[in-house]
Design an enzyme around this catalytic site. Structure first.
Site, short mmCIF file in Angstrom:
data_model
loop_
_atom_site.label_atom_id
_atom_site.label_comp_id
_atom_site.label_asym_id
_atom_site.label_seq_id
_atom_site.Cartn_x
_atom_site.Cartn_y
_atom_site.Cartn_z
N HIS A 17 0.40 -1.65 0.21
CA HIS A 17 -0.25 0.42 -0.13
C HIS A 17 0.62 1.03 0.31
CE1 HIS A 17 -2.44 -2.67 2.16
NE2 HIS A 17 -3.05 -2.41 1.14
N LYS A 41 -17.72 -7.07 6.51
CA LYS A 41 -16.30 -7.61 6.67
C LYS A 41 -15.68 -8.16 8.04
CE LYS A 41 -11.66 -7.52 4.29
NZ LYS A 41 -11.94 -6.75 2.68
N ARG A 90 -1.34 -6.15 -8.54
CA ARG A 90 -0.15 -6.65 -8.41
C ARG A 90 -0.39 -7.91 -9.57
NH1 ARG A 90 -3.28 -7.96 -3.04
NH2 ARG A 90 -4.71 -8.43 -4.06
N SER A 127 -2.73 -7.82 2.96
CA SER A 127 -2.83 -7.82 4.18
C SER A 127 -2.89 -9.63 4.82
CB SER A 127 -4.20 -6.69 4.99
OG SER A 127 -3.86 -5.47 4.11
O1 PNS Z 1 -8.81 -3.24 0.25
P1 PNS Z 1 -9.88 -4.05 -0.16
O2 PNS Z 1 -10.62 -4.96 0.76
O3 PNS Z 1 -9.32 -4.72 -1.62
O4 PNS Z 1 -10.67 -3.18 -1.03
C1 PNS Z 1 -12.12 -3.13 -1.73
C2 PNS Z 1 -11.93 -1.47 -1.56
C3 PNS Z 1 -12.41 -1.09 -0.17
C4 PNS Z 1 -11.60 -1.03 -2.20
C5 PNS Z 1 -13.34 -1.88 -2.32
O5 PNS Z 1 -14.69 -3.10 -1.49
C6 PNS Z 1 -14.68 -0.96 -2.68
O6 PNS Z 1 -14.59 0.27 -3.34
N1 PNS Z 1 -15.63 -0.67 -1.71
C7 PNS Z 1 -16.28 1.04 -1.07
C8 PNS Z 1 -17.92 0.48 -1.69
C9 PNS Z 1 -18.00 -0.27 -3.08
O7 PNS Z 1 -17.92 1.63 -3.99
N2 PNS Z 1 -18.58 -0.94 -3.64
C10 PNS Z 1 -18.88 -1.03 -5.06
C11 PNS Z 1 -17.92 -1.23 -6.10
S1 PNS Z 1 -18.26 -1.27 -6.95
#
Ligand code: PNS
Length: 159
Positions: A17, A41, A90, A127
């Site tokens: 990150h 989650k 990644r 993570s």
């Molecule tokens: O670190 P992560 O858990 O891989 O991050 C994923 C994250 C939080 C960036 C993604 O799940 C997200 O953008 N969540 C917010 C909710 C949202 O906007 N969902 C629609 C995406 S299409």
């Protein structure tokens, strides 16, 4: 002012990150690290703890700040005048899901997503894997800054 957001769970923040955050901070006026709250989650650290940890390890970047958000990322972007989402890619395994999210975010509110390739040294890092290694007493010093290792070790040993 070109403000972008680096979203994620950051449970906890890793060198992967931080690499993306550092590179984004060199390209844009302001980078907001947004801890997205996902009630379904289960996380090891609370949102407040994650915000604190991220703040602690990003103090050297004056144009980086930290925030949290419950809801759609595009709504955060709209409310806070964020021009684009910056994500690290990644490997090809990340691509399908990330592409899908970026297309939905573009369609929902016209928010762009910019992908940065993760530095090869961090291409396998997540993570979840780091937590698993630490749970079984493995060495995570190549993956996390020292203050985060301390907090992770303390949290795991208190469970
Ligand atoms: O670190 P992560 O858990 O891989 O991050 C994923 C994250 C939080 C960036 C993604 O799940 C997200 O953008 N969540 C917010 C909710 C949202 O906007 N969902 C629609 C995406 S299409």
């Amino acid at each position: 002012m070109k403000r972008v957001v680096c979203p994620g769970s950051f449970d906890p923040i890793t060198f992967g990150h931080l690499d993306i955050i550092k590179r984004a901070s060199a390209l844009f006026d302001e980078v907001v690290i947004a801890v997205l709250v996902n009630q379904t989650k289960k996380t090891l650290f609370t949102v407040e703890e994650r915000l604190e940890m991220i703040t602690e390890v990003t103090t050297q970047y004056p144009n980086v700040r930290v925030d949290s958000w419950t809801g759609l990322l595009v709504d955060y972007c709209e409310r806070h005048d964020v021009k684009a989402i910056v994500k690290g890619l990644r490997a090809v395994t990340d691509f399908d899901y990330e592409l899908q999210m970026s297309q939905i975010n573009l369609q929902l509110k016209g928010i762009e997503t910019l992908f940065m390739s993760t530095a090869p040294a961090h291409s396998f890092l997540s993570s979840s894997l780091v937590k698993e290694i630490a749970t079984f007493g493995g060495d995570v010093s190549a993956y996390l800054p020292e203050p985060i290792i301390e907090k992770l070790t303390a949290r795991l040993s208190s469970r």
